[in-house]
Design a protein around this motif. Structure first.
Motif, PDB file in Angstrom:
ATOM      1  N   UNK A 187       8.241   4.725  -2.309  1.00  0.00           N
ATOM      2  CA  UNK A 187       8.388   4.558  -3.760  1.00  0.00           C
ATOM      3  C   UNK A 187       7.917   5.785  -4.528  1.00  0.00           C
ATOM      4  N   UNK A 188       8.370   5.869  -5.759  1.00  0.00           N
ATOM      5  CA  UNK A 188       7.814   6.872  -6.668  1.00  0.00           C
ATOM      6  C   UNK A 188       8.638   8.155  -6.767  1.00  0.00           C
ATOM      7  N   UNK A 189       8.058   9.134  -7.387  1.00  0.00           N
ATOM      8  CA  UNK A 189       8.755  10.394  -7.679  1.00  0.00           C
ATOM      9  C   UNK A 189       8.591  11.339  -6.497  1.00  0.00           C
ATOM     10  N   UNK A 190       9.634  11.440  -5.687  1.00  0.00           N
ATOM     11  CA  UNK A 190       9.589  12.245  -4.462  1.00  0.00           C
ATOM     12  C   UNK A 190      10.479  13.457  -4.666  1.00  0.00           C
ATOM     13  N   UNK A 191       9.892  14.617  -4.613  1.00  0.00           N
ATOM     14  CA  UNK A 191      10.645  15.865  -4.796  1.00  0.00           C
ATOM     15  C   UNK A 191      11.439  15.857  -6.102  1.00  0.00           C
TER      16      UNK A 191
ATOM     17  N   UNK B 259       3.748  -0.296   1.916  1.00  0.00           N
ATOM     18  CA  UNK B 259       4.530   0.582   1.044  1.00  0.00           C
ATOM     19  C   UNK B 259       3.840   1.937   0.924  1.00  0.00           C
ATOM     20  N   UNK B 260       4.627   2.999   0.902  1.00  0.00           N
ATOM     21  CA  UNK B 260       4.050   4.318   0.614  1.00  0.00           C
ATOM     22  C   UNK B 260       4.555   4.812  -0.725  1.00  0.00           C
TER      23      UNK B 260
ATOM     24  N   UNK C 209       4.779  -5.854  -4.097  1.00  0.00           N
ATOM     25  CA  UNK C 209       4.028  -4.668  -4.512  1.00  0.00           C
ATOM     26  C   UNK C 209       4.116  -4.480  -6.025  1.00  0.00           C
ATOM     27  N   UNK C 210       3.033  -3.981  -6.592  1.00  0.00           N
ATOM     28  CA  UNK C 210       2.957  -3.828  -8.047  1.00  0.00           C
ATOM     29  C   UNK C 210       3.003  -2.369  -8.486  1.00  0.00           C
ATOM     30  N   UNK C 211       2.866  -1.449  -7.532  1.00  0.00           N
ATOM     31  CA  UNK C 211       2.788  -0.030  -7.878  1.00  0.00           C
ATOM     32  C   UNK C 211       3.942   0.746  -7.259  1.00  0.00           C
ATOM     33  N   UNK C 212       3.976   2.034  -7.545  1.00  0.00           N
ATOM     34  CA  UNK C 212       4.892   2.952  -6.848  1.00  0.00           C
ATOM     35  C   UNK C 212       4.083   3.876  -5.938  1.00  0.00           C
ATOM     36  N   UNK C 213       2.958   3.393  -5.474  1.00  0.00           N
ATOM     37  CA  UNK C 213       2.022   4.199  -4.663  1.00  0.00           C
ATOM     38  C   UNK C 213       1.833   3.563  -3.291  1.00  0.00           C
TER      39      UNK C 213
END
Lengths: 318, 318
Positions: free
Chosen positions: B242-246, B13-14, B267-271
């Motif tokens: 995952x996560x806050x992209x742009x 995961x990225x 996966x446990x994170x958004x990283x």
């Protein structure tokens, strides 16, 4: 399509129905569940698969006369009339599974949906028969649906429910059918809004393995209904015959699921138990309205799905 | 088929890949994830959909020169060679998504699987493109996959993995494809044993509604993979960007799932985060071995599935 009334639907799970139980006793249990459902406001009650008797396909029955006692030659008939009468009095419809023996001597694992006026609105014959034709040597319990029934010959015919229910498009499946996405999609393409399902699912591997137990079988049952309801943006009610029946375990886990695949109500016991939920038909558009994730016409690519109909079994790549 | 080696598979995961990030920086992140995966014993690493850049279909890009910077004209190419080289050194294969621009000027949302020797074993072009062709007025973020890509034209081609992995039958899907049982079954009928999936899934309704949030979108993502893995008795690895992209949220929730639909790793994170699981190919037979619940040849009834290919969109019953 605005101002459609919500529908309170009930799942009338039953505990076990023993081989020794009389049909009159069993019918009284179903009527009690119907009355409890109506008292909770339900206008449509789903019963399990084959709730009029024990799940007889677990037995290898060679005596045809005995076997025939498990089948209904017409529907309704004197053995079930009391249920039909009470439902009409209460203005409640119901989904009912039964073993069907036609005048031509054909046998099907069948379900009907009956409207609040007592008329049969739809009929379905189970397509995905599990089990085997021949008994497995050395097994205490069999799964002989392929012996006692023909494959359903009616396809997956959606039909409309009563005006009083919001006239939803309804579909019916029986037990093992719920694990087959082809069955759900065949109804989904007809715009169904509520899938009615009854089941008898063994609390062990009915095909003779030892890798499955009650927990994993219940997980599979719920997963199949949640996912297929989501993929087709439909409500679903899936109802078990549960508990220790003739010494053989049946999972419970009856559920009512929304078009997001989320559980609205779930049975907590392995006994006679009513679950209810109120269905708001407007919730379906989020899944399959114009431009939405399951707007089939916008997103499906059937030119790439041909294997699904052109091929029956596995064709392993080299 | 006995004595097949188990395979340790990784989901890499990225976290978000911002529009301002350089390709070299992003590639180094993927290489770091590859190395972490190899250190955990993984021989096959699945990356997300479009992990070489930001998820550019969220932007309405009118300048063709700018748009073209997001596409790969060949694979490998100098922008990604370092990843291919490092993987071959480590004898690790990988699944990689990318935006493909062919010599003829055709554009696809594509994935490849690369073997431990650096050879491309399989290629897939996304069939179920979500979103729209025209930008939605007034929306900060778009979903323009139908504008920037053609529908995949390769169907669902299963292929064999490396000897070192047990030579499993592999399939690939991309993002929204995982919600379509037709795609899974098309692979399932070819006997796939491991499905590789990358995704970028918005943490809100990408089609403009307000009824969906990060929690429900993550639930849907996991549900779709669990259920379809179960229905087809296959392992699956499904990997997020995952996560806050742009400034736009993407769900995480990368999972590795077994043929029972059960989660082996999540996966446990958004990283940037590696998950791994060891896959035992012998676990597949419980689902689809001879006489089992998903023995397709024994139980499927394609004569009743014709709507699935003969009909594209909804045809509501009267």
């Amino acid at each position: 399509m605005t101002n459609r009334p919500n529908l309170i639907v009930a799942g009338a799970q039953t505990g076990p129905i023993q081989r020794a139980d009389t049909r009159a006793h069993t019918l009284d249990r179903l009527i009690a569940l119907l009355e409890q459902s109506a008292a909770k406001g339900a206008k449509l009650v789903a019963f399990p698969e084959l709730p009029l008797t024990t799940f007889f396909p677990r037995w290898y029955i060679e005596n045809t006369q005995e076997l025939d006692t498990y089948y209904e030659r017409e529907m309704p008939n004197p053995n079930v009339q009391k249920l039909f009468d009470r439902a009409r009095e209460l203005k409640v419809g119901f989904y009912l599974g039964y073993a069907e023996l036609t005048p031509e001597g054909r046998r099907f694992n069948t379900s009907i949906t009956v409207g609040p006026d007592g008329q049969i609105l739809g009929k379905y014959r189970k397509v995905h028969l599990p089990g085997s034709v021949e008994p497995r040597a050395g097994s205490r319990f069999q799964q002989l649906e392929k012996r006692y029934f023909e494959y359903g010959d009616l396809g997956f015919p959606a039909f409309r429910g009563a005006e009083d229910w919001g006239r939803p498009a309804l579909g019916m499946l029986i037990c093992n059918d719920r694990r087959w996405p082809e069955a759900w999609r065949s109804y989904g393409l007809q715009g169904i809004e509520l899938m009615l399902i009854g089941y008898n699912s063994a609390a062990y591997d009915p095909n003779g393995g030892t890798a499955e137990n009650e927990e994993i079988r219940t997980f599979h049952s719920t997963l199949a209904v949640q996912a297929n309801a989501y993929f087709n943006a439909t409500f679903a009610v899936s109802v078990a015959k549960a508990g220790d029946e003739d010494g053989s375990g049946l999972i419970g886990g009856s559920v009512i699921v929304d078009p997001n695949g989320m559980i609205l109500a779930q049975a907590k016991t392995l006994e006679d138990e009513v679950i209810v939920a109120e269905l708001d038909w407007s919730k379906i558009a989020q899944g399959r309205g114009p431009g939405k994730i399951f707007d089939f016409g916008f997103h499906r690519r059937p030119q790439h799905y041909s294997r699904i109909v052109n091929q029956v079994g596995l064709e392993e790549i080299p």
